[in-house]
Write a protein that holds these residues in place. Sequence first.
Motif, PDB file in Angstrom:
ATOM      1  N   ARG A  40       0.845  -1.209   0.000  1.00 25.34           N
ATOM      2  CA  ARG A  40       0.000   0.000   0.000  1.00 25.34           C
ATOM      3  C   ARG A  40       0.873   1.250   0.000  1.00 25.34           C
ATOM      4  O   ARG A  40       0.580   2.235  -0.673  1.00 25.34           O
ATOM      5  CB  ARG A  40      -0.921   0.011   1.225  1.00 25.34           C
ATOM      6  CG  ARG A  40      -2.047  -0.980   1.078  1.00 25.34           C
ATOM      7  CD  ARG A  40      -2.800  -1.177   2.373  1.00 25.34           C
ATOM      8  NE  ARG A  40      -3.682  -2.319   2.221  1.00 25.34           N
ATOM      9  CZ  ARG A  40      -5.007  -2.258   2.220  1.00 25.34           C
ATOM     10  NH1 ARG A  40      -5.611  -1.114   2.427  1.00 25.34           N
ATOM     11  NH2 ARG A  40      -5.733  -3.327   2.054  1.00 25.34           N
ATOM     12  N   TYR A  41       1.963   1.183   0.752  1.00 24.64           N
ATOM     13  CA  TYR A  41       2.881   2.320   0.806  1.00 24.64           C
ATOM     14  C   TYR A  41       3.486   2.559  -0.583  1.00 24.64           C
ATOM     15  O   TYR A  41       3.520   3.696  -1.075  1.00 24.64           O
ATOM     16  CB  TYR A  41       3.968   2.025   1.848  1.00 24.64           C
ATOM     17  CG  TYR A  41       5.035   3.084   1.921  1.00 24.64           C
ATOM     18  CD1 TYR A  41       4.800   4.293   2.578  1.00 24.64           C
ATOM     19  CD2 TYR A  41       6.289   2.889   1.326  1.00 24.64           C
ATOM     20  CE1 TYR A  41       5.775   5.274   2.628  1.00 24.64           C
ATOM     21  CE2 TYR A  41       7.257   3.861   1.378  1.00 24.64           C
ATOM     22  CZ  TYR A  41       7.002   5.051   2.021  1.00 24.64           C
ATOM     23  OH  TYR A  41       7.968   6.023   2.075  1.00 24.64           O
ATOM     24  N   LYS A  42       3.898   1.475  -1.216  1.00 24.66           N
ATOM     25  CA  LYS A  42       4.493   1.570  -2.561  1.00 24.66           C
ATOM     26  C   LYS A  42       3.490   2.196  -3.546  1.00 24.66           C
ATOM     27  O   LYS A  42       3.849   3.048  -4.370  1.00 24.66           O
ATOM     28  CB  LYS A  42       4.875   0.152  -3.009  1.00 24.66           C
ATOM     29  CG  LYS A  42       5.602   0.073  -4.313  1.00 24.66           C
ATOM     30  CD  LYS A  42       6.030  -1.373  -4.551  1.00 24.66           C
ATOM     31  CE  LYS A  42       6.390  -1.592  -6.000  1.00 24.66           C
ATOM     32  NZ  LYS A  42       6.722  -2.976  -6.288  1.00 24.66           N
ATOM     33  N   ILE A  43       2.236   1.796  -3.436  1.00 30.18           N
ATOM     34  CA  ILE A  43       1.179   2.338  -4.304  1.00 30.18           C
ATOM     35  C   ILE A  43       1.017   3.842  -4.077  1.00 30.18           C
ATOM     36  O   ILE A  43       0.950   4.638  -5.008  1.00 30.18           O
ATOM     37  CB  ILE A  43      -0.152   1.576  -4.060  1.00 30.18           C
ATOM     38  CG1 ILE A  43      -0.057   0.185  -4.673  1.00 30.18           C
ATOM     39  CG2 ILE A  43      -1.347   2.335  -4.626  1.00 30.18           C
ATOM     40  CD1 ILE A  43      -1.235  -0.723  -4.383  1.00 30.18           C
ATOM     41  N   CYS A  44       0.995   4.248  -2.793  1.00 34.00           N
ATOM     42  CA  CYS A  44       0.834   5.681  -2.460  1.00 34.00           C
ATOM     43  C   CYS A  44       2.004   6.505  -3.016  1.00 34.00           C
ATOM     44  O   CYS A  44       1.797   7.593  -3.578  1.00 34.00           O
ATOM     45  CB  CYS A  44       0.768   5.905  -0.947  1.00 34.00           C
ATOM     46  SG  CYS A  44      -0.708   5.230  -0.226  1.00 34.00           S
ATOM     47  N   VAL A  45       3.208   5.965  -2.882  1.00 34.26           N
ATOM     48  CA  VAL A  45       4.378   6.695  -3.373  1.00 34.26           C
ATOM     49  C   VAL A  45       4.303   6.836  -4.897  1.00 34.26           C
ATOM     50  O   VAL A  45       4.583   7.908  -5.453  1.00 34.26           O
ATOM     51  CB  VAL A  45       5.701   5.995  -2.932  1.00 34.26           C
ATOM     52  CG1 VAL A  45       6.906   6.626  -3.606  1.00 34.26           C
ATOM     53  CG2 VAL A  45       5.845   6.057  -1.420  1.00 34.26           C
ATOM     54  N   GLY A  46       3.875   5.782  -5.570  1.00 33.35           N
ATOM     55  CA  GLY A  46       3.734   5.824  -7.036  1.00 33.35           C
ATOM     56  C   GLY A  46       2.756   6.907  -7.456  1.00 33.35           C
ATOM     57  O   GLY A  46       3.018   7.693  -8.371  1.00 33.35           O
ATOM     58  N   ILE A  47       1.612   6.968  -6.777  1.00 38.36           N
ATOM     59  CA  ILE A  47       0.603   7.984  -7.106  1.00 38.36           C
ATOM     60  C   ILE A  47       1.174   9.380  -6.848  1.00 38.36           C
ATOM     61  O   ILE A  47       1.031  10.290  -7.677  1.00 38.36           O
ATOM     62  CB  ILE A  47      -0.672   7.770  -6.253  1.00 38.36           C
ATOM     63  CG1 ILE A  47      -1.347   6.460  -6.646  1.00 38.36           C
ATOM     64  CG2 ILE A  47      -1.640   8.943  -6.411  1.00 38.36           C
ATOM     65  CD1 ILE A  47      -2.456   6.029  -5.706  1.00 38.36           C
ATOM     66  N   ALA A  48       1.838   9.529  -5.706  1.00 36.18           N
ATOM     67  CA  ALA A  48       2.389  10.850  -5.356  1.00 36.18           C
ATOM     68  C   ALA A  48       3.430  11.296  -6.392  1.00 36.18           C
ATOM     69  O   ALA A  48       3.460  12.464  -6.787  1.00 36.18           O
ATOM     70  CB  ALA A  48       3.021  10.799  -3.969  1.00 36.18           C
TER      71      ALA A  48
END
Length: 184
Positions: free
Chosen positions: A142-150
Amino acid sequence: MGVICWKFYFRDKFMRERDLKGLDLKTGSCTLRQLRAATNNFDSAGKIGEGGFGSVYKGKLSDGTLIAVKQLSPKSRQGNREFVNEIGMISGLQHPNLVKLYGCCIEGDQLLLVYEYMENNSLAKALFGSETSFLMLDWPTRYKICVGIARGLAFLHEESAIRIVHCRFFTETSKVQMYYWTKI
Ligand SMILES: Nc1ncnc2c1ncn2[C@@H]1O[C@H](COP(=O)(O)OP(=O)(O)OP(=O)(O)O)[C@@H](O)[C@H]1O
């Protein structure tokens, strides 16, 4: 009545073609025939989503490349002008966290955008979807996904040649690739 409809149809067609001629498109173009073949003539079984423009179909090009084809619906809430804007804006943008636009197709009354296919569909389906689309995501993922979006948003807002504010950001608008690489 028929004459009025006919007039509107040709006025729209003419305006769309005029708008598109003015654009410096940095993307390829596809023929309707290619896209019909890739999507099995827009078979409903291959429909993977519905957005503001209309339906989105999964397809496969003759070289094996998987694609997502956005088909502007005649009843689309967004109009031709927005469609043309979307092509103009995104055709020149490239970033690892932006879904790639491979090309577009304008033929007859068909307006189609061809994107790279994102294996895990939208983040919304991964988080809240049915049993078949739901993904068990641990916290590091989930953290990896958030960083990608950011990263994708930061690029649009601050780093791209033209600054774009993404005004319609939802979990539906972010797409998740294999290995949870996220793109907007
Ligand atoms: N490249 C893609 N790969 C896989 N699935 C996609 C892709 N693009 C869209 N989809 C699916 O189609 C749905 C609708 O996407 P679409 O981009 O048309 O609408 P949106 O994300 O609401 O954005 P907008 O309507 O503003 O363009 C998504 O929620 C997703 O399920």
